[in-house]
Write a protein that holds these residues in place. Structure first.
Motif, mmCIF file in Angstrom:
data_model
loop_
_atom_site.group_PDB
_atom_site.id
_atom_site.type_symbol
_atom_site.label_atom_id
_atom_site.label_comp_id
_atom_site.label_asym_id
_atom_site.label_seq_id
_atom_site.Cartn_x
_atom_site.Cartn_y
_atom_site.Cartn_z
ATOM 1 N N PHE A 62 0.845 -1.184 0.000
ATOM 2 C CA PHE A 62 0.000 0.000 0.000
ATOM 3 C C PHE A 62 0.880 1.233 0.000
ATOM 4 N N GLY A 63 0.387 2.313 -0.554
ATOM 5 C CA GLY A 63 1.116 3.565 -0.583
ATOM 6 C C GLY A 63 0.155 4.715 -0.781
ATOM 7 N N MET A 64 0.721 5.912 -0.876
ATOM 8 C CA MET A 64 -0.064 7.113 -1.111
ATOM 9 C C MET A 64 0.566 7.877 -2.271
ATOM 10 N N VAL A 65 -0.266 8.342 -3.197
ATOM 11 C CA VAL A 65 0.231 9.154 -4.295
ATOM 12 C C VAL A 65 0.697 10.478 -3.697
ATOM 13 N N SER A 66 1.955 10.822 -3.936
ATOM 14 C CA SER A 66 2.474 12.089 -3.417
ATOM 15 C C SER A 66 2.652 13.120 -4.522
ATOM 16 N N GLN A 67 2.675 12.648 -5.773
ATOM 17 C CA GLN A 67 2.849 13.559 -6.904
ATOM 18 C C GLN A 67 2.197 12.955 -8.137
ATOM 19 N N ARG A 68 1.490 13.785 -8.881
ATOM 20 C CA ARG A 68 1.004 13.397 -10.210
ATOM 21 C C ARG A 68 1.009 14.654 -11.048
ATOM 22 N N ASN A 69 1.970 14.728 -11.965
ATOM 23 C CA ASN A 69 2.085 15.892 -12.828
ATOM 24 C C ASN A 69 2.810 15.477 -14.109
ATOM 25 N N ALA A 70 3.283 16.452 -14.873
ATOM 26 C CA ALA A 70 3.952 16.150 -16.136
ATOM 27 C C ALA A 70 5.222 15.329 -15.934
ATOM 28 N N GLU A 71 5.796 15.377 -14.737
ATOM 29 C CA GLU A 71 7.007 14.604 -14.445
ATOM 30 C C GLU A 71 6.693 13.159 -14.100
ATOM 31 N N GLY A 72 5.442 12.834 -13.832
ATOM 32 C CA GLY A 72 5.057 11.470 -13.533
ATOM 33 C C GLY A 72 4.320 11.336 -12.216
ATOM 34 N N ILE A 73 4.285 10.110 -11.722
ATOM 35 C CA ILE A 73 3.579 9.783 -10.481
ATOM 36 C C ILE A 73 4.583 9.201 -9.497
ATOM 37 N N ILE A 78 4.775 7.406 -5.616
ATOM 38 C CA ILE A 78 4.027 6.769 -4.534
ATOM 39 C C ILE A 78 4.972 6.644 -3.344
ATOM 40 N N VAL A 79 4.512 7.126 -2.190
ATOM 41 C CA VAL A 79 5.300 6.989 -0.964
ATOM 42 C C VAL A 79 4.670 5.912 -0.095
ATOM 43 N N GLY A 80 5.482 5.352 0.796
ATOM 44 C CA GLY A 80 4.987 4.356 1.729
ATOM 45 C C GLY A 80 4.039 4.973 2.740
ATOM 46 N N VAL A 81 3.274 4.141 3.414
ATOM 47 C CA VAL A 81 2.373 4.606 4.468
ATOM 48 C C VAL A 81 2.560 3.731 5.700
ATOM 49 N N ILE A 82 2.259 4.319 6.843
ATOM 50 C CA ILE A 82 2.234 3.560 8.086
ATOM 51 C C ILE A 82 0.840 3.661 8.658
ATOM 52 N N GLU A 83 0.399 2.610 9.327
ATOM 53 C CA GLU A 83 -0.915 2.633 9.969
ATOM 54 C C GLU A 83 -0.831 3.505 11.201
ATOM 55 N N ASN A 84 -1.762 4.439 11.297
ATOM 56 C CA ASN A 84 -1.761 5.386 12.401
ATOM 57 C C ASN A 84 -3.205 5.609 12.824
ATOM 58 N N GLY A 85 -3.789 4.618 13.468
ATOM 59 C CA GLY A 85 -5.200 4.729 13.822
ATOM 60 C C GLY A 85 -6.062 4.436 12.619
ATOM 61 N N ILE A 86 -7.005 5.312 12.362
ATOM 62 C CA ILE A 86 -7.962 5.103 11.279
ATOM 63 C C ILE A 86 -7.360 5.398 9.912
ATOM 64 N N PHE A 87 -6.563 6.458 9.819
ATOM 65 C CA PHE A 87 -6.040 6.894 8.525
ATOM 66 C C PHE A 87 -4.559 6.560 8.385
ATOM 67 N N PRO A 88 -4.136 6.073 7.211
ATOM 68 C CA PRO A 88 -2.718 5.830 6.982
ATOM 69 C C PRO A 88 -1.965 7.159 6.920
ATOM 70 N N THR A 89 -0.732 7.149 7.385
ATOM 71 C CA THR A 89 0.106 8.339 7.372
ATOM 72 C C THR A 89 1.240 8.123 6.369
ATOM 73 N N LYS A 145 9.509 7.994 2.274
ATOM 74 C CA LYS A 145 10.163 7.019 1.396
ATOM 75 C C LYS A 145 9.345 6.793 0.119
ATOM 76 N N VAL A 146 9.946 7.107 -1.019
ATOM 77 C CA VAL A 146 9.305 6.843 -2.312
ATOM 78 C C VAL A 146 9.447 5.349 -2.585
ATOM 79 N N ILE A 147 8.308 4.670 -2.769
ATOM 80 C CA ILE A 147 8.338 3.222 -2.994
ATOM 81 C C ILE A 147 8.099 2.846 -4.447
#
Length: 76
Positions: free
Chosen positions: A29-40, A42-53, A57-59
């Motif tokens: 699992f990861g989170m999109v941290s950038q989506r633009n003309a340079e590409g996409i 995805i960074v890692g996430v850690i479980e932090n209660g209800i919402f991932p943080t 680290k770019v994965i």
């Protein structure tokens, strides 16, 4: 490796924007941290209660959303 449904792929094309949680075919699992003309990026996430943080680290990086989907990543 299997394939995601066409409808999930279409949803991903529209909504894989910064802040979106994504998952891969191999269970990562990861989170999109950038989506633009340079590409996409995805960074890692850690479980932090209800919402991932997101971590710093770019994965995964892709030139575009189609390449991301071909590599097995879609929105969760």
């Amino acid at each position: 490796m299997g394939a995601w449904s066409k409808s999930l792929e279409e949803i991903t094309k529209r909504s894989a924007n910064p802040g979106a949680i994504v998952k891969s075919m191999n269970g990562d699992f990861g989170m999109v941290s950038q989506r633009n003309a340079e590409g996409i990026k995805i960074v890692g996430v850690i479980e932090n209660g209800i919402f991932p943080t997101p971590t710093d680290k770019v994965i995964a990086e892709f030139p575009n959303v189609s390449a991301m989907i071909e590599a097995g990543w879609v929105v969760d």
